[in-house]
Design a protein around this motif. Structure first.
Motif, mmCIF file in Angstrom:
data_model
loop_
_atom_site.group_PDB
_atom_site.id
_atom_site.type_symbol
_atom_site.label_atom_id
_atom_site.label_comp_id
_atom_site.label_asym_id
_atom_site.label_seq_id
_atom_site.Cartn_x
_atom_site.Cartn_y
_atom_site.Cartn_z
ATOM 1 N N UNK A 39 1.020 -1.237 0.103
ATOM 2 C CA UNK A 39 -0.018 -0.167 -0.085
ATOM 3 C C UNK A 39 0.994 1.344 0.184
ATOM 4 N N UNK A 40 0.556 2.150 -0.861
ATOM 5 C CA UNK A 40 1.370 3.376 -1.013
ATOM 6 C C UNK A 40 0.180 4.678 -0.856
ATOM 7 N N UNK A 41 0.138 5.367 0.214
ATOM 8 C CA UNK A 41 -1.183 6.307 0.374
ATOM 9 C C UNK A 41 -0.542 7.552 0.807
ATOM 10 N N UNK A 42 -1.345 8.568 0.612
ATOM 11 C CA UNK A 42 -1.095 9.874 1.184
ATOM 12 C C UNK A 42 -2.271 10.237 2.063
ATOM 13 N N UNK A 68 7.070 9.274 5.167
ATOM 14 C CA UNK A 68 7.621 10.625 4.712
ATOM 15 C C UNK A 68 6.923 11.766 4.990
ATOM 16 N N UNK A 69 7.758 12.622 5.095
ATOM 17 C CA UNK A 69 7.240 14.059 5.586
ATOM 18 C C UNK A 69 6.406 14.119 6.817
ATOM 19 N N UNK A 70 7.006 13.352 7.715
ATOM 20 C CA UNK A 70 6.080 13.320 8.992
ATOM 21 C C UNK A 70 6.766 13.343 10.239
ATOM 22 N N UNK A 111 -3.566 -1.760 10.547
ATOM 23 C CA UNK A 111 -2.524 -0.801 10.799
ATOM 24 C C UNK A 111 -3.114 0.428 11.360
ATOM 25 N N UNK A 112 -2.864 1.130 12.589
ATOM 26 C CA UNK A 112 -3.516 2.241 13.167
ATOM 27 C C UNK A 112 -2.564 3.241 13.410
ATOM 28 N N UNK A 113 -2.624 4.404 12.838
ATOM 29 C CA UNK A 113 -1.671 5.686 12.961
ATOM 30 C C UNK A 113 -2.636 6.676 13.764
ATOM 31 N N UNK A 114 -1.825 7.159 14.996
ATOM 32 C CA UNK A 114 -2.301 8.449 15.716
ATOM 33 C C UNK A 114 -1.718 9.605 15.364
ATOM 34 N N UNK A 115 -2.260 10.821 15.463
ATOM 35 C CA UNK A 115 -1.461 11.969 15.109
ATOM 36 C C UNK A 115 -1.645 12.436 16.951
ATOM 37 N N UNK A 116 -0.593 12.487 17.380
ATOM 38 C CA UNK A 116 -0.621 13.202 18.880
ATOM 39 C C UNK A 116 -0.017 14.721 18.685
ATOM 40 N N UNK A 117 0.453 15.050 17.718
ATOM 41 C CA UNK A 117 0.804 16.419 17.789
ATOM 42 C C UNK A 117 -0.147 17.413 17.346
ATOM 43 N N UNK A 118 0.144 18.515 17.893
ATOM 44 C CA UNK A 118 -1.008 19.785 18.050
ATOM 45 C C UNK A 118 -1.227 20.546 16.562
ATOM 46 N N UNK A 119 -0.746 19.707 15.509
ATOM 47 C CA UNK A 119 -0.851 20.312 14.263
ATOM 48 C C UNK A 119 -1.239 19.268 13.371
ATOM 49 N N UNK A 121 -1.152 17.078 9.896
ATOM 50 C CA UNK A 121 -0.014 16.800 9.060
ATOM 51 C C UNK A 121 -0.562 15.936 7.802
ATOM 52 N N UNK A 122 0.207 15.908 6.779
ATOM 53 C CA UNK A 122 0.049 15.064 5.370
ATOM 54 C C UNK A 122 1.255 14.104 5.352
ATOM 55 N N UNK A 123 0.814 12.817 5.747
ATOM 56 C CA UNK A 123 1.477 11.974 5.636
ATOM 57 C C UNK A 123 1.729 10.826 4.354
ATOM 58 N N UNK A 124 2.779 10.798 4.056
ATOM 59 C CA UNK A 124 3.041 9.688 2.634
ATOM 60 C C UNK A 124 3.474 8.501 3.323
#
Length: 177
Positions: A39-42, A68-70, A111-119, A121-124
């Motif tokens: 899988x390759x997603x943004x 990438x870019x994360x 697969x679970x991703x969590x964004x713990x940051x206060x902004x 983001x756009x993740x590849x």
């Protein structure tokens, strides 16, 4: 005796060079198969949000997740029974985060991703599955290349010993005459 040493060292040099070159021919093919991605997603992640990716694997050994870019996001992999799998490694290289998870058997994973940051983001995101068969092939080819290099260096060392011995013998015989 010295002629036999030269023949042995030449044979070792040829064997070592051929082992290294033959193994070097097969290594890119194994790595090309290893980097085929599932899988390759943004994706866009808002603040304190999560993203779920279902994955079905037939014969896994490891799953590698590349961000990438994360930021270093919190990433979890769950098996079909809900058990959380701990990452085997977590590395940052050239602005990318690499995570490797060992998988126990084939089946469905999440697969679970969590964004713990206060902004936001756009993740590849790239997900790659590696089977134990491919990893074993890569390790065997790497071992053959290392063994070929050792045999090559041993043959060169024998050749240099013979040349240095012959040179030393000539210098000693020239000084006596």
């Amino acid at each position: 005796m010295l002629v036999n040493l030269i023949r042995i060292s030449i044979a070792l040099i040829i064997i070592g060079a051929s082992m290294t070159l033959i193994a070097n021919i097969f290594m890119p093919r194994v790595y090309n198969v290893m980097v085929s991605t599932l899988d390759n997603v943004t994706i866009n992640l808002d603040v304190y949000s999560k993203y779920l990716i279902p994955i079905h694997l037939s014969s896994p050994a490891y799953i590698v997740v590349v961000l990438n870019n994360s930021y270093p996001l919190s990433i979890y992999v769950f098996d079909e029974l809900g058990h959380s799998l701990a990452p085997l490694s977590y590395k940052q290289e050239h602005g990318m985060y690499l995570l490797a998870f060992p998988l126990l058997n084939h089946g469905n994973y999440s697969l679970v991703l969590f964004n713990d940051y206060p902004v936001p983001i756009n993740v590849s995101l790239s997900i790659t599955a590696l089977s134990q068969y491919l990893i074993n092939n890569a390790l065997i080819i790497n071992l053959i290349m290392d063994l070929g290099a050792v045999v090559l260096l041993f043959g060169i060392a024998l050749m240099l010993m013979k040349v240095l011995y012959a040179t030393r013998f000539r210098v000693i015989s020239d000084t006596k005459a």
